[in-house]
Design a protein around this motif. Structure first.
Motif, PDB file in Angstrom:
ATOM      1  N   LEU A   1       2.505   0.507   0.836  1.00 43.46           N
ATOM      2  CA  LEU A   1       1.307   0.642   0.002  1.00 43.46           C
ATOM      3  C   LEU A   1       1.588   0.105  -1.403  1.00 43.46           C
ATOM      4  O   LEU A   1       0.739  -0.543  -2.019  1.00 43.46           O
ATOM      5  CB  LEU A   1       0.872   2.108  -0.059  1.00 43.46           C
ATOM      6  N   ALA A   2       2.797   0.347  -1.896  1.00 46.12           N
ATOM      7  CA  ALA A   2       3.162  -0.159  -3.229  1.00 46.12           C
ATOM      8  C   ALA A   2       3.137  -1.687  -3.216  1.00 46.12           C
ATOM      9  O   ALA A   2       2.670  -2.333  -4.163  1.00 46.12           O
ATOM     10  CB  ALA A   2       4.546   0.351  -3.609  1.00 46.12           C
ATOM     11  N   GLN A   3       3.617  -2.268  -2.111  1.00 48.18           N
ATOM     12  CA  GLN A   3       3.620  -3.731  -1.970  1.00 48.18           C
ATOM     13  C   GLN A   3       2.191  -4.270  -1.933  1.00 48.18           C
ATOM     14  O   GLN A   3       1.852  -5.208  -2.657  1.00 48.18           O
ATOM     15  CB  GLN A   3       4.359  -4.078  -0.686  1.00 48.18           C
ATOM     16  N   LEU A   4       1.334  -3.632  -1.126  1.00 49.63           N
ATOM     17  CA  LEU A   4      -0.060  -4.070  -1.010  1.00 49.63           C
ATOM     18  C   LEU A   4      -0.789  -3.988  -2.337  1.00 49.63           C
ATOM     19  O   LEU A   4      -1.620  -4.818  -2.664  1.00 49.63           O
ATOM     20  CB  LEU A   4      -0.809  -3.152  -0.041  1.00 49.63           C
ATOM     21  N   ARG A   5      -0.490  -2.951  -3.087  1.00 49.61           N
ATOM     22  CA  ARG A   5      -1.197  -2.723  -4.345  1.00 49.61           C
ATOM     23  C   ARG A   5      -0.540  -3.455  -5.514  1.00 49.61           C
ATOM     24  O   ARG A   5      -0.966  -3.303  -6.661  1.00 49.61           O
ATOM     25  CB  ARG A   5      -1.259  -1.218  -4.623  1.00 49.61           C
ATOM     26  N   GLY A   6       0.514  -4.225  -5.220  1.00 50.95           N
ATOM     27  CA  GLY A   6       1.185  -5.021  -6.246  1.00 50.95           C
ATOM     28  C   GLY A   6       1.862  -4.171  -7.310  1.00 50.95           C
ATOM     29  O   GLY A   6       1.987  -4.592  -8.466  1.00 50.95           O
TER      30      GLY A   6
END
Ligand code: AGP
Length: 642
Positions: free
Chosen positions: A452-457
Motif C-alpha cells: 500500500l505504501a508503494q501504491l500510494r507513493g
C-alpha cells in the motif's frame, strides 16, 4: 504443503518383496504424505520395454505416459485408486506391470484445487510428466516466454511450466541434462520428479530448498518429500542437498551438482516407524509446526519482489486503482488471527499511513461499523472457515467496502467471499494452537502495508527494497530463537505449577503478550492474562503479590525504557519476572529474574521473533503437565459456528 513420490523398480521386485502393483505402491506412499494436507492428487505411470510394451499413442506409435488425477479434497487418493484399478487389471491380464511412476498430493498455492491443476503436469507432446513441490517465482515471465514460442498451457499452475521448459531442452540431450538446463531458468524453490516416456529405465529428481529424500531397497528406488513415503520399501535413504540433481533407477542413484560434478550421498538407515515419521520425528504436530516457522515465513515471502525491484501482490487479484483510494483499513479476525491484526496495524499505519482499526470479528459485525466504498476490510483467518470472520466479511461486502482476506487455505469459504486474497504459505497446520500460521499472517500483513505504501507513493523504491530485505532476514532470526528451546524449558519448569500468570508488553510487545497468554491458556490451561504494561497501574497491579509470575516482553522497541519502569513496579511488589530480552541487553537482563534472549530484529518486525519463546513456554508447560498439545480440551482447529 505438497508431497511428491517417484518410484522405479526392476522387473521382478514387487513379487520378491511381496508388494502389490506399482500404482498401488505409489498411492500408498502418497497416503503416507497425507499428513501434509492436500486438496487434490495425481499419478503418472509407465511400462518398461522388457515387459514387451511401452505405452504408446495408437496414432503416432510414440511412447506415452498414463496419467490419473483427482480433486475431491482428502478423498482424492481413494478416487485415484478407483480410477487406476481397470488399468492395473488389464495389465495383469496381459501379464505385465508398470515399472515406474511419479505421484503428487497437492496443497494449492498457485491456482485453485481442481483436476486440471493437479499434478503430474505434462508438456505439449505428452511424453514428459513432472511433479513439483515448491514455488516458481518467475512464473509470469516464463509463462509469457513459453506461450510466445507456441507452448499450450493447460493449467493455472506454476509447476506446469517446468514440463514445458524440459520439453524445450530435450531435443538434443538426455532427460537429466534437459532437466538441469530447464531448472536453471527457474527462480524459487523446488523438489521435482520427472518422467520421460522415452527413457523407461530411469527417473530424474532435483531439489532446491524443498525437501527430498531418496530411498533404496531390493530392486527398487523411491524418492519422496518425506521419509514416511519410503517406509516398507527402503532399507536406507539419502538426502539430496540443495542444487543437486539425480537420475534414479532400480540399480542405484547417480547424483550431481548443477555444474555436473558427482555429488556425495551418504546412506542413512531407515529406522522410523510410520506413526513417528508422519510427525517427522517430533512428538507432536505443534512441536513440528513451531519449528517450521522459518520455512513458512520464507515461502510466504517468495515471489513477491519482482526482478525490477517492486513489490507485487497481483496474483491476489487486488485492484491497484481502488486500493490507492482507501482511506481507512479494518482488520477483522478471531484469536491468534486477531492478534496478528493488532501487530499488522503498526506497519499499516507507519508505512502506509492509513488509519487502521482492528476488531474481533464477532464484535465488528454487531457494532454497526462506519464503512464505505473507500474502506478496506481485511479478514484474517488461517482456516478460511471461521464463521464469525465470514459473517464480518459479508457485512463489509454488503456495506460496499473493499474486502480482502489473508488465509492459509486456498479456496476456503472466506477466500471465495473476498475480492483479493493473500495466501500465507505455511502448509497445513494440524495442532489446534496456531503457530506458523500466526507468524505468516503477520508477514502477510507487513507485505500488504509495504504494498500500500508503494501504491500510494509513500516510500521510494529503494526504501521498499530495503524494508523487504529486512523482512527476508526474519526467518534466520526466528531460527536462532527456535534453537533456544532448552533455555525456555528451564523457565517452564519453574512456572509449571503456578495457576496465574500476567503477560505485559508495550507497542507490538502488547499483542505479542496477548498471543503468549492465549497459547498458555489454550494448551496449558493456566490463567494467563495480558495487559498493555502502561495499563497495569490502572487496576491489574492490585493482583500482584509475592511470587506472582509476570512475563514481560521487553525487547528493544520504542518503549523499551518504559518497560523497565513497569518491570520495577511489579518487582517491588514481589513478582517473579521472566523477560523476553534482546541479545546483549544486559541492562534489561539485570532487572528480571529469568531472561529469555532473542536476537535483535529490525524496527517493527520484532513480533515474529519475540513470540517464539512464549510459544515454547506454553508448549513446555503443557508437556510438563502431561497434556495433549495438539488437541486441547474444548477447542477445535476450525470454528464454523457462531
Ligand atoms: C489459536 O491458537 C486458536 N486456536 C484460535 O484462537 C484461532 O486463532 C481462532 O479460532 C481463529 O481461527 P482462524 O484463523 O482459522 O480464523
Amino acid at each position: 504443503m505438497c508431497g511428491i513420490v517417484a518410484i522405479i523398480r526392476s522387473h521382478t521386485t514387487l513379487e520378491e518383496n511381496n508388494l502389490e502393483s506399482l500404482p498401488e505402491v505409489l498411492i500408498s506412499s502418497l497416503n503416507r504424505l497425507e499428513y501434509r494436507g492436500y486438496d487434490s492428487a495425481g499419478i503418472a505411470l509407465g511400462y518398461a520395454e522388457e515387459d514387451g510394451v511401452l505405452s504408446t499413442d495408437p496414432d503416432t506409435r510414440r511412447p506415452t505416459i498414463e496419467r490419473f488425477r483427482a480433486a475431491v479434497s482428502t478423498r482424492s487418493l481413494e478416487e485415484l485408486k478407483k480410477q487406476v484399478e481397470p488399468a492395473v487389471h488389464s495389465a495383469h491380464t496381459a501379464g505385465r506391470d508398470y515399472n515406474r511412476g511419479i505421484g503428487h498430493t497437492r496443497w494449492a498455492t498457485h491456482g485453485r484445487p481442481s483436476e486440471q491443476n493437479a499434478h503430474p503436469h505434462q508438456d505439449c507432446s505428452g511424453s514428459i510428466a513432472v511433479v513439483h513441490n515448491g514455488i516458481v517465482e518467475n512464473w509470469r515471465e516464463l509463462a509469457d516466454e513459453l506461450t510466445s514460442t507456441g507452448h499450450l498451457l493447460e493449467s493455472e499452475t506454476d509447476s506446469e511450466l517446468i514440463a514445458h521448459l524440459i520439453e524445450e531442452e530435450i531435443g538434443d540431450t538426455d532427460m537429466l541434462e534437459a532437466t538441469r538446463r530447464a531448472i536453471k531458468r527457474i527462480n524459487g524453490s523446488f523438489a521435482i520428479a520427472v518422467m520421460d516416456a522415452n527413457s523407461p529405465h530411469s527417473l530424474v529428481v532435483v531439489r532446491r530448498l524443498s525437501p527430498l529424500v531418496i530411498g533404496t531397497g531390493k530392486g527398487i528406488c523411491v524418492t519422496a518429500s518425506d521419509i514416511p513415503a519410503l517406509l516398507g520399501f527402503a532399507d536406507a535413504y539419502y538426502v539430496l542437498e540443495d542444487d543437486e540433481i539425480a537420475s534414479i533407477s532400480p540399480d542405484g542413484i547417480h547424483a550431481f551438482d548443477f555444474a555436473g560434478n558427482p555429488a556425495q550421498l551418504h546412506p542413512i538407515p531407515v529406522s522410523w516407524d510410520i506413526d513417528a515419521a508422519q510427525k517427522s520425528g517430533y512428538d507432536d504436530f505443534m512441536g513440528k509446526e513451531l519449528n517450521e516457522q522459518p520455512a513458512a515465513i520464507k515461502d510466504t515471502l517468495l515471489g513477491r519482489m519482482t526482478t525490477a525491484g517492486s513489490l507485487t501482490l497481483d496474483e491476489t487479484r487486488i485492484d491497484d486503482e481502488s486500493l490507492r483510494d482507501v482511506d481507512k483499513v479494518f482488520v477483522v479476525g478471531c484469536g491468534s488471527s486477531y492478534h496478528s491484526g493488532l501487530i499488522g496495524k503498526y506497519t499499516l499505519e507507519h508505512w502506509a499511513r492509513i488509519p487502521t482499526e482492528i476488531d474481533i470479528s464477532s464484535e465488528f459485525r454487531y457494532r454497526d461499523p462506519i464503512l464505505s466504498s473507500s474502506s478496506l476490510v481485511i479478514g484474517v483467518s488461517q482456516s478460511g472457515e471461521t464463521m464469525d470472520t465470514l459473517r464480518a466479511i459479508s457485512l463489509a461486502k454488503n456495506s460496499k467496502a473493499k474486502v480482502i482476506s489473508i488465509s492459509n487455505v486456498v479456496d476456503s469459504s472466506i477466500t471465495r467471499h473476498t475480492g483479493g486474497v493473500i495466501y500465507t504459505r505455511a502448509g497445513p497446520e494440524v495442532g489446534v494452537a496456531a503457530t506458523k500460521t500466526f507468524s505468516t499472517q503477520i508477514t502477510a500483513l507487513q507485505m500488504l502495508a509495504l504494498y500500500l505504501a508503494q501504491l500510494r507513493g509513500l516510500l521510494y523504491p529503494d526504501e521498499i527494497g530495503s524494508l523487504f530485505d529486512q523482512m527476508r532476514t526474519i526467518p534466520d532470526l526466528v531460527q536462532t530463537a527456535l534453537d533456544r528451546s532448552e533455555e525456555v524449558l528451564t523457565v517452564a519448569k519453574e512456572i509449571a505449577d503456578r495457576r496465574d500468570l500476567f503477560y505485559i508488553g508495550r507497542n507490538t510487545g502488547y499483542p505479542v503478550a496477548l498471543e503468549g497468554a492465549l497459547k498458555m491458556k489454550e494448551i496449558a490451561y493456566l490463567r494467563a492474562e495480558a495487559y498493555p504494561a502502561g495499563e497495569l497501574k490502572h487496576g491489574p497491579i492490585a493482583l500482584i503479590e509475592p511470587g506472582t509470575i509476570v512475563i514481560a516482553v521487553a525487547t528493544r522497541g520504542r518503549l523499551w525504557e518504559k518497560m523497565h519502569t513497569n518491570i520495577s513496579e511489579v518487582k517491588s511488589r514481589g513478582a517473579t519476572v521472566v523477560g523476553i530480552v534482546n541479545d546483549e541487553d544486559d541492562q534489561t537482563a539485570s532487572l528480571v529474574d529469568y531472561a529469555l534472549f532473542v536476537p535483535k530484529t529490525p524496527p517493527l518486525l520484532d513480533a515474529v521473533v519475540d513470540v517464539i519463546p512464549l510459544q515454547f513456554l506454553a508448549y513446555h508447560v503443557a508437556k510438563l503437565k502431561g497434556l495433549n498439545v495438539d488437541r486441547p480440551r474444548n477447542l477445535a482447529k476450525t470454528v464454523t459456528v457462531e
